[in-house]
Design an enzyme around this catalytic site. Structure first.
Site, mmCIF file in Angstrom:
data_model
loop_
_atom_site.group_PDB
_atom_site.id
_atom_site.type_symbol
_atom_site.label_atom_id
_atom_site.label_comp_id
_atom_site.label_asym_id
_atom_site.label_seq_id
_atom_site.Cartn_x
_atom_site.Cartn_y
_atom_site.Cartn_z
ATOM 1 N N HIS A 1 0.834 -1.206 0.000
ATOM 2 C CA HIS A 1 0.000 0.000 0.000
ATOM 3 C C HIS A 1 0.867 1.253 0.000
ATOM 4 C CE1 HIS A 1 -3.096 -2.640 2.257
ATOM 5 N NE2 HIS A 1 -3.543 -2.483 1.020
ATOM 6 N N LYS B 1 -16.458 -7.279 4.213
ATOM 7 C CA LYS B 1 -15.314 -7.737 4.988
ATOM 8 C C LYS B 1 -15.554 -7.519 6.475
ATOM 9 C CE LYS B 1 -11.826 -6.929 1.439
ATOM 10 N NZ LYS B 1 -10.533 -6.299 1.151
ATOM 11 N N ARG C 1 -1.660 -6.133 -8.407
ATOM 12 C CA ARG C 1 -0.641 -7.129 -8.099
ATOM 13 C C ARG C 1 -0.568 -8.195 -9.185
ATOM 14 N NH1 ARG C 1 -3.171 -8.235 -2.334
ATOM 15 N NH2 ARG C 1 -4.849 -8.361 -3.802
ATOM 16 N N SER D 1 -3.125 -7.613 2.686
ATOM 17 C CA SER D 1 -3.447 -7.531 4.110
ATOM 18 C C SER D 1 -3.802 -8.906 4.654
ATOM 19 C CB SER D 1 -4.613 -6.560 4.330
ATOM 20 O OG SER D 1 -4.239 -5.252 3.995
#
Length: 164
Positions: free
Chosen positions: A17, A41, A90, A128
């Site tokens: 990040h 989430k 990514r 994360s």
């Protein structure tokens, strides 16, 4: 003055990040890191805690602000006067989802562009979720998170592992 939004849940903030935020800060006059409330989430950290962790992690980047939001990202961007949304990618799997979101956002707000920054090679596997998993299993998270927030993340991991 050009303003960009770097959105995410940042639960917790990782070096990946920080890489994207730092690089965006070199492209725009002002970067607002938008910490979102994601109903899908179950965060480890409250939105206030995530904002605090991000403030610590970005303290040395002068043109970065941290703010929380819920609702439509493009509406938040408009409220803040942002002309761009910056997203880190990514892998190809990230692209599929992010491309769909970018097209949706363009339909809702044609005046707000989405820019994709590919992650640095050393962070392309990092998420994360990976940090949480490594930490829960007793692994060293130091290579994955900013030093200034590592102890707070480790404390949360200890709290969670006692509940399991």
């Amino acid at each position: 003055m050009t303003t960009a939004i770097c959105p995410g849940s940042f639960d917790p903030v990782t070096l990946g990040h920080i890489d994207i935020i730092t690089r965006a800060s070199k492209l725009f006059d002002r970067v607002i890191v938008a910490v979102l409330v994601n109903m899908e989430k179950k965060p480890w950290f409250t939105i206030e805690e995530r904002i605090d962790l991000l403030r610590k992690a970005t303290e040395g980047i002068g043109n970065v602000e941290i703010a929380g939001f819920d609702g439509l990202l493009v509406e938040f961007a408009r409220q803040k006067g942002a002309s761009a949304i910056v997203k880190g990618l990514r892998a190809v799997s990230d692209f599929e989802y992010e491309f769909q979101m970018a097209l949706t956002n363009r339909k809702l707000a044609p005046d707000v562009e989405t820019l994709f920054l590919t992650t640095s090679s050393e962070n392309m596997y990092l998420s994360s979720s990976t940090v949480k998993q490594v930490g829960l299993w007793g692994g060293d998270i130091a290579p994955f998170v900013p030093d200034c927030v590592r102890d707070e993340i480790l404390m949360r991991i200890r709290q969670r592992s006692h509940k399991i």
